[in-house]
Design an enzyme around this catalytic site. Structure first.
Site, mmCIF file in Angstrom:
data_model
loop_
_atom_site.group_PDB
_atom_site.id
_atom_site.type_symbol
_atom_site.label_atom_id
_atom_site.label_comp_id
_atom_site.label_asym_id
_atom_site.label_seq_id
_atom_site.Cartn_x
_atom_site.Cartn_y
_atom_site.Cartn_z
ATOM 1 N N CYS A 23 -10.714 -28.514 -1.139
ATOM 2 C CA CYS A 23 -10.362 -29.784 -1.768
ATOM 3 C C CYS A 23 -10.790 -29.811 -3.237
ATOM 4 C CB CYS A 23 -11.016 -30.936 -0.997
ATOM 5 S SG CYS A 23 -10.565 -32.531 -1.643
ATOM 6 N N CYS A 78 -11.986 -33.281 -4.403
ATOM 7 C CA CYS A 78 -13.340 -33.686 -3.990
ATOM 8 C C CYS A 78 -14.402 -32.862 -4.723
ATOM 9 C CB CYS A 78 -13.560 -33.488 -2.493
ATOM 10 S SG CYS A 78 -12.130 -33.723 -1.475
ATOM 11 N N ASP A 79 -14.200 -31.546 -4.808
ATOM 12 C CA ASP A 79 -15.285 -30.658 -5.237
ATOM 13 C C ASP A 79 -15.118 -30.103 -6.641
ATOM 14 O OD1 ASP A 79 -16.335 -31.031 -2.727
ATOM 15 O OD2 ASP A 79 -15.328 -29.279 -1.885
#
Ligand SMILES: Cc1cc2nc3c(=O)[nH]c(=O)nc-3n(C[C@H](O)[C@H](O)[C@H](O)COP(=O)(O)OP(=O)(O)OC[C@H]3O[C@@H](n4cnc5c(N)ncnc54)[C@H](O)[C@@H]3O)c2cc1C
Length: 304
Positions: free
Chosen positions: A131, A134-135
């Site tokens: 992701c 997200c990261d």
């Protein structure tokens, strides 16, 4: 015994829950998380009513609406199997719990496909991620690799060229995403593309240190020194828990008709886990609503 069990707390499952509650069905919603794939995306520009909204915020609004109703909600649990019983259906979870209902809706969506190469599992969360949204910020000024050639990989590469020191885009095939995105990504000065290359291994001990790739044509192998690897090679349906109950198509999706019926009386499916084409939030939400209304009609017929 509930009247309805809904498995999945993404857009499809939460919308189904609201429609079921408005029909006053005694309903249980079980989900591993609340929000599903929408939590993995920052910008949403195609959910009607909002010209722009962040994924997290949209899912918070869905959740608030669900919580207006007296539903039973269990989160943090995965349903491992759903089977037919005399009076309906039984869902068993990975925590050893079991729940019964007269009807069931599965809205379990999709999860990221894995590369299945050495180092992937071992270094998950230690440089390997599925992701970028997200990261991505964790990899500021680091060299990273994005694996894949479709829109998800291109979007991840486009995000990461703004954050990382350098981005290697490694694709097994020619790039298959939208041309507009391909052009945008290709214009970045800190991006190198390896087409028709396969990933052989992710290297590192306590953290990712590199990746070994091979040219499919020349068979030449090379190692890229990277601190992060974003695997963006598609999604697979979370349909295993009902594979004994219904027939899946060649993609592993649950076949449904336009009334969200699966072929098993009382068992309905909605959203990305189904064969309905075009996986989008607005479509998943609409399919969730239809599935709940259809379940209500089924339960009404049972009690007549
Ligand atoms: C990176 C990315 C960006 C996207 N951007 C957009 C966009 O801009 N606009 C748009 O319209 N769509 C977008 N989409 C697509 C959209 O997110 C999906 O179509 C939508 O989330 C599908 O909803 P769903 O409820 O069917 O499934 P999901 O969102 O996948 O939700 C499934 C739910 O089921 C739960 N679950 C799964 N298995 C189990 C189990 N065994 N037991 C219990 N619970 C389980 C999960 O925890 C989750 O809560 C994007 C998708 C991705 C991956």
């Amino acid at each position: 015994m509930y009247e309805l069990i809904i498995i999945g707390g993404g857009p499809a499952g939460m919308t189904a829950a609201v429609y079921a509650a408005r029909k006053k069905l005694n309903t249980l919603l079980i989900s591993y998380d609340i929000g599903g794939q929408v939590l993995w995306t920052a910008d949403i520009e195609n959910y009607m009513g909002y010209q722009f909204i962040e994924g997290l915020e949209l899912m918070k609004k869905f959740e608030e609406q669900v919580k207006q109703f007296p539903l039973d909600i269990k989160t943090g649990e995965r349903v491992s199997s759903l089977s037919q019983t005399n009076g309906g259906f039984e869902a068993r979870t990975d925590k050893g719990e079991s729940y019964q209902a007269r009807a069931a809706i599965i809205a379990a969506g999709k999860r990221p496909r894995q590369l299945n190469v050495p180092g992937e599992k071992e270094l998950l969360g230690r440089g390997v991620t599925y992701c970028a949204i997200c990261d991505g910020p964790l990899f500021a000024d680091v060299k990273v690799a994005v694996i894949g050639g479709g829109n998800s990989a291109l979007e991840a590469a486009d995000d990461m060229v703004k954050i990382a020191d350098h981005v290697y885009l490694v694709s097994l095939t020619p790039l298959t995403g939208d041309q507009i995105l391909i052009d945008k990504v290709k214009s970045a000065s800190n991006l190198t593309i390896f087409l028709e290359h396969e990933v052989l291994e992710i290297k590192g001990d306590s953290r990712v240190k590199g990746i070994k790739i091979r040219d499919l044509k020349s068979k030449q192998e090379r190692e890229l020194e990277v601190g992060g690897i974003f695997i963006e090679i598609g999604l697979i349906p979370n349909s295993e828990l009902v594979k004994e109950l219904v027939t899946l198509n060649r993609l592993g999706e649950i076949e449904v008709n336009c009334g969200n019926e699966t072929g098993v009386p009382g068992f309905f499916a909605a959203g990305d886990v189904t064969s309905v084409p075009d996986k989008q939030i607005v479509i998943a939400a609409g399919e969730g609503a239809k599935a709940a209304l259809q379940a209500h009609r089924y339960l009404q017929r049972l009690s007549e």
